[in-house]
Design an enzyme around this catalytic site. Sequence first.
Site, PDB file in Angstrom:
ATOM      1  N   SER A 295       7.014  41.373  95.011  1.00 47.25           N
ATOM      2  CA  SER A 295       7.677  42.540  95.172  1.00 47.25           C
ATOM      3  C   SER A 295       6.591  43.585  95.598  1.00 47.25           C
ATOM      4  CB  SER A 295       8.349  42.895  93.883  1.00 47.25           C
ATOM      5  OG  SER A 295       7.999  44.209  93.579  1.00 47.25           O
ATOM      6  N   LYS A 296       7.194  44.581  95.932  1.00 54.01           N
ATOM      7  CA  LYS A 296       6.240  45.854  96.505  1.00 54.01           C
ATOM      8  C   LYS A 296       5.907  46.558  95.377  1.00 54.01           C
ATOM      9  CE  LYS A 296       6.931  46.500 101.472  1.00 54.01           C
ATOM     10  NZ  LYS A 296       6.843  47.325 102.503  1.00 54.01           N
ATOM     11  N   ARG A 297       6.603  46.264  94.117  1.00 53.62           N
ATOM     12  CA  ARG A 297       6.399  47.005  92.826  1.00 53.62           C
ATOM     13  C   ARG A 297       5.011  46.493  92.455  1.00 53.62           C
ATOM     14  NH1 ARG A 297      11.521  47.807  93.341  1.00 53.62           N
ATOM     15  NH2 ARG A 297      11.998  45.826  92.151  1.00 53.62           N
ATOM     16  N   PHE A 302      -1.507  44.727  96.190  1.00 55.24           N
ATOM     17  CA  PHE A 302      -1.782  45.720  97.486  1.00 55.24           C
ATOM     18  C   PHE A 302      -3.423  45.621  97.752  1.00 55.24           C
ATOM     19  CE2 PHE A 302       1.965  47.640  96.041  1.00 55.24           C
ATOM     20  CZ  PHE A 302       2.656  47.896  97.333  1.00 55.24           C
TER      21      PHE A 302
END
Length: 533
Positions: A295-297, A302
């Site tokens: 998930s981008k969360r 990153f």
Amino acid sequence: MAMALGAVCRRWRLFHRRVLIPWPTVGSRPGLCGLSSGGEGPGSGVRVRFGPSPTGFLHLGGLRTALYNYIFAKKHRGQFILRIEDTDQSRLVPGATESIEDVLEWAGIPPDESPRHGGSCGPYQQSERLDLYRKAAETLVKRNAAYYCFCTPSRLEILKKEALRMRQTPRYDNRCRHLSAEQIEKRLARGSPYVIRFHLDQGTVTFEDLVYGLSRMEPASVEGDPVILKADGFPTYHLANVVDDHHMKISHVLRGTEWLTSTAKHVMMYSAFGWQPPIFAHLPLLLNTDGSKLSKRQSDLFIQNLSQSGYLPEALLDIVTNCGSGFSGNRTGRTLEELVSEFDLTGITTHSALLDLDKLPEFNRIHLLRRIENSSSRQQLVMELQARVEKVYKEKLLEGEALCTDYVERVLEHRKGHITSLLDLLKPAYSYLWIRPPVPREQMEGLTTEGEKICSMVISLFQNWTEGNGTMAELNSELRTLQAQFTTTKYSVMMKLLRLVLSGQQQGAGVAEMMLSLGPEEVCERLQRVIVH
Ligand code: GLU
């Protein structure tokens, strides 16, 4: 035999399209770069693209897609293109476009053509290609493959609510398909806002995917006609993707499996334009070890954060490929060159890849060791470590030589293979490398009464020790010989004492290693401080 034949077939398909669509026949094939319909072998015009939307910063999932594209391009001496898909202006994240390209460069997989580098098929940012999409959409309208839709947002909302009330999946009812030419003219003349929708024909679309095999889909039976040009003049993903892949002469589309179902629509659009579609290869899902979607969360995914945490690009490339298929063997520690040479797209299976982030430190340890052993990459590590140490310890730093290149290089040489990241060397256990510990007088006296004598004898040993000459084994044997001269202090106690004086710590790195890292001068300096008589 059957298996061998299967493998040959998959390999043949790597460069030969097999798109089977039952209705309008695929027309002429303009602008097809290098890949004739008969197909050619590797090296014949392979062009692939990575098309991220700048709605966030790049994470490991995106890096994997970019990497497979890069590797495939390099393997076949083709081009790797970065195309920024910024058609959804409401979700743009400032700085994301630049950062994506920075990350690809940092990771050692720079694009051959991109917004920054340009190229013959630019611009490489979709927001700068709006004219092209509008013309393409109008071409489809002329061919009756698309139409103007004047439905208002409130009508669409009512349709949606009604479908939900009936427990059905909301879909557009294709009403504007049936507008007459006159009705359309009138509304256009009135300036009514409109979108352009693609006319999804009934029927089965069949196409070959290099990973998922033959796929059959009936888009018109599950969804309404999709918007291809929005009221703000921007295209939607589907139109922009097809138009750009065609005009950028993309030979192979390697992207995440979440786009597999959209491919049927894309294939229909290629047919409506009369264009040859590229060859598709959808990459299996990349999941967390518990089976959940990335998930981008998840901030630990990153690339910028991972880089800040001391992870090397090659460790990230290694782990995202290691957990998936498509490479001969299953080993850790592959370099980018090895990834390219061992890659086989036809070996990618449909199994989801599980990304085990707990393994990342070990991957990093292996690649860090390699970098330290390579003289050119070592210099960069030295500079990075110097900068990080300076930031953490600032004015507390050892005076003079503490951060000189030779010293930092020596520290790395002694710790290589033990540390999983440069950041390990900033932990309290290694603070003695950068700052002198306080004099541990009381603790010292608690260990032995021969402390000062031991220290002066070690000083003598080091006064005759030529920096860089003695090995760890030689130093250990000298320390053993020295200890033999003491009757009341055991070897283990002597080591404790020396560790305490040199590092201020009761446990930690081996004493000989500590001494070799610090160097004779600094060792003598620290030992001298405890001698008062
Ligand atoms: N813009 C899409 C994404 O961000 C790319 C899909 C594709 O590669 O076709 O995932």
